[in-house]
Design an enzyme around this catalytic site. Sequence first.
Site, short mmCIF file in Angstrom:
data_model
loop_
_atom_site.label_atom_id
_atom_site.label_comp_id
_atom_site.label_asym_id
_atom_site.label_seq_id
_atom_site.Cartn_x
_atom_site.Cartn_y
_atom_site.Cartn_z
N GLN A 164 0.81 -1.22 0.00
CA GLN A 164 0.00 0.00 0.00
C GLN A 164 0.84 1.28 0.00
O GLN A 164 0.51 2.24 -0.70
CB GLN A 164 -0.92 -0.02 1.23
CG GLN A 164 -1.81 1.19 1.37
CD GLN A 164 -2.65 1.09 2.63
OE1 GLN A 164 -3.64 0.37 2.67
NE2 GLN A 164 -2.27 1.80 3.67
N GLU A 207 -2.97 9.71 -0.68
CA GLU A 207 -2.11 10.48 0.23
C GLU A 207 -1.08 11.30 -0.53
O GLU A 207 -0.15 11.85 0.07
CB GLU A 207 -1.42 9.54 1.22
CG GLU A 207 -2.42 8.78 2.07
CD GLU A 207 -1.79 8.03 3.22
OE1 GLU A 207 -0.69 8.41 3.66
OE2 GLU A 207 -2.39 7.06 3.67
N ASP A 244 4.34 -0.26 4.01
CA ASP A 244 3.12 -0.71 4.67
C ASP A 244 2.48 -1.71 3.71
O ASP A 244 1.91 -1.33 2.69
CB ASP A 244 2.17 0.46 4.95
CG ASP A 244 0.88 0.01 5.64
OD1 ASP A 244 0.74 -1.20 5.93
OD2 ASP A 244 0.01 0.87 5.89
N GLU A 287 5.30 -2.50 7.94
CA GLU A 287 4.03 -2.41 8.65
C GLU A 287 3.06 -3.45 8.08
O GLU A 287 3.03 -3.67 6.87
CB GLU A 287 3.48 -0.99 8.46
CG GLU A 287 2.14 -0.72 9.13
CD GLU A 287 1.67 0.71 8.83
OE1 GLU A 287 2.52 1.61 8.66
OE2 GLU A 287 0.44 0.91 8.75
N ASP A 314 -0.41 -2.24 12.65
CA ASP A 314 -1.46 -1.23 12.46
C ASP A 314 -2.81 -1.93 12.61
O ASP A 314 -3.43 -1.87 13.67
CB ASP A 314 -1.28 -0.58 11.08
CG ASP A 314 -2.43 0.34 10.69
OD1 ASP A 314 -3.27 0.64 11.54
OD2 ASP A 314 -2.51 0.75 9.51
N LYS A 339 -3.12 5.56 15.75
CA LYS A 339 -4.06 6.44 15.06
C LYS A 339 -5.19 6.74 16.03
O LYS A 339 -5.97 5.84 16.36
CB LYS A 339 -4.65 5.73 13.84
CG LYS A 339 -3.66 5.38 12.73
CD LYS A 339 -4.31 4.37 11.79
CE LYS A 339 -3.58 4.21 10.48
NZ LYS A 339 -4.09 3.02 9.72
N ARG A 368 -4.48 9.43 8.71
CA ARG A 368 -5.31 8.50 7.94
C ARG A 368 -5.24 8.88 6.47
O ARG A 368 -4.84 9.98 6.11
CB ARG A 368 -6.78 8.53 8.39
CG ARG A 368 -7.04 8.15 9.83
CD ARG A 368 -6.48 6.81 10.28
NE ARG A 368 -6.83 5.65 9.52
CZ ARG A 368 -7.51 4.59 9.97
NH1 ARG A 368 -7.95 4.58 11.23
NH2 ARG A 368 -7.74 3.53 9.21
N SER A 369 -5.69 7.97 5.61
CA SER A 369 -5.66 8.29 4.18
C SER A 369 -6.69 9.36 3.82
O SER A 369 -6.50 10.13 2.89
CB SER A 369 -5.86 7.03 3.34
OG SER A 369 -6.99 6.31 3.78
N LYS A 390 3.96 9.31 10.65
CA LYS A 390 3.65 8.96 9.25
C LYS A 390 2.43 9.76 8.83
O LYS A 390 1.38 9.65 9.46
CB LYS A 390 3.37 7.45 9.19
CG LYS A 390 2.92 6.93 7.85
CD LYS A 390 2.73 5.41 7.90
CE LYS A 390 1.39 5.03 7.34
NZ LYS A 390 1.18 3.62 7.11
O1 LIG Z 1 -2.88 1.93 6.54
C1 LIG Z 1 -2.46 2.99 6.97
O2 LIG Z 1 -1.46 3.00 7.68
C2 LIG Z 1 -3.19 4.30 6.72
C3 LIG Z 1 -2.31 5.45 6.38
O3 LIG Z 1 -1.47 5.19 5.27
O4 LIG Z 1 -4.18 4.11 5.73
P1 LIG Z 1 -5.74 4.17 6.13
O5 LIG Z 1 -5.96 5.47 6.80
O6 LIG Z 1 -6.48 4.00 4.84
O7 LIG Z 1 -5.95 3.02 7.07
MG LIG Z 2 -1.28 0.74 7.69
#
Ligand SMILES: O=C(O)[C@@H](CO)OP(=O)(O)O
Ligand SMILES: [Mg+2]
Length: 436
Positions: A164, A207, A244, A287, A314, A339, A368-369, A390
């Site tokens: 990702q 992002e 990630d 990650e 994560d 997060k 977050r994305s 990040k």
């Molecule tokens: O997976 C992640 O770490 C986040 C940030 O890149 O993505 P998302 O907010 O879509 O979970």
């Molecule tokens: Mg992640």
Amino acid sequence: MAETTIDALLPCEVLDSRGNPTVACEVRLRGGASATVSVPSGASTGSHEAVELRDGGDRYAGRGVRRAVASVEGEIAELVVGLDATDQIGLDAALRTLDGTDDLGRLGANAVLSVSLASSLAAAASLGQPPYRWFGAGSDPLLPMPMVNILSGGAHAGGALDIQDLLAVPVGADSFAQALEWVARVRRATGEVLTEAGHDIRLVADEGGFGVPLPSNTTGLEVLTAGIERAGLRPGDQVGIAIDVAATEFLDGGDYHLAAEGRRLDTGELTDLVADWCARFPVLSVEDPLAEDDWDGWRGITQRLGGGHQLVGDDLFVTTATRLRRGIESGAGNAVLVKPNQCGLLSDAHIVVRTAQAAGYATVLSARSGETEDSWLADLAVGWRTGQIKVGSLTRSERTAKWNRLLRIERELGAAAEFAGAASLAPLGGTDTGRD
Ligand SMILES: O=C(O)[C@@H](CO)OP(=O)(O)O
Ligand SMILES: [Mg+2]
């Protein structure tokens, strides 16, 4: 009544960086101070995350947040007006009890977080403190090592790569400002590498990372390594790679289905593949190499790679202390992504950071994305001394709001500014950054 007593909540529906609605809330205090927070929202969400309240129906394809806004205007306001905004733990405990569910799904984690965070920022404003000082509660501020998205795949980029995020980590930099400058050079140079290979670098992902359709994950790693070299920086030593994998996204019926590789892999085979990437490229941090409930696989990959690489949970930990403790006890991962909206309450996210720090796990605070133009994430990283952050790319305003806030904090601290450096990556104090 103290100056910091909550006087009013003013929530509304605003848009995030994907054009989806999200909850914003202004908290006003009796003494006149106020703060507003707009909550972010993920795309590659773990199934154990706290739950956002969405409206369903046709408006914004069912993603409206009027019900979450109504939660704030109604039940939450009734509870918190009259409470002291400086008592974060008491406020958050009251919000959790009011919701009454484990995942905050009744009132909505989006509704609850907007109030939890904006109350804290309003308290800081009322006391005349920069937010990082208030969040730090007396500890010395620490500028984090940035992890910056350069190439994107997976759920953020219309299926280019399976991985990702491919990110640059400027581990050899001496200050936050130098770290960001190096990454900007890497991004530009990576763009040149892609352009020469015939790609249109105007294709960017959620992002702001390059979202070009590369033929394989290995190509992505080659391109980023070439970008670091072309920027005149030493791969691994000065600028390393973080990935990630977001493996939960491509778990399919018990197997990992890697579309870019054209293969279905079991846990052992995916572990081999990730180990191969780590051996061939200057990858320092991985990650979510495996999915959110693959605890045995996580233990195995940590035994194999955790001595020299950072392995960040994560979707595995989803910013919850119970899942993190399970990981610590069983040896799954050596770092946690944090997060705030995964758990919905500021003090719960802080407990996760402190639990990790006490256990020798590294901490990476993450956006977050789907983001907003707020910058409190930068202050949280500095105040909580997370060591790493990040935020996505360098090229979109919802991301630069955080990077630029960190630049300003470093400047404001002057000679007192402490930069986390390579030692912030797990395994703490023992990361092999390729230096002799
Ligand atoms: O997976 C992640 O770490 C986040 C940030 O890149 O993505 P998302 O907010 O879509 O979970
Ligand atoms: Mg992640």
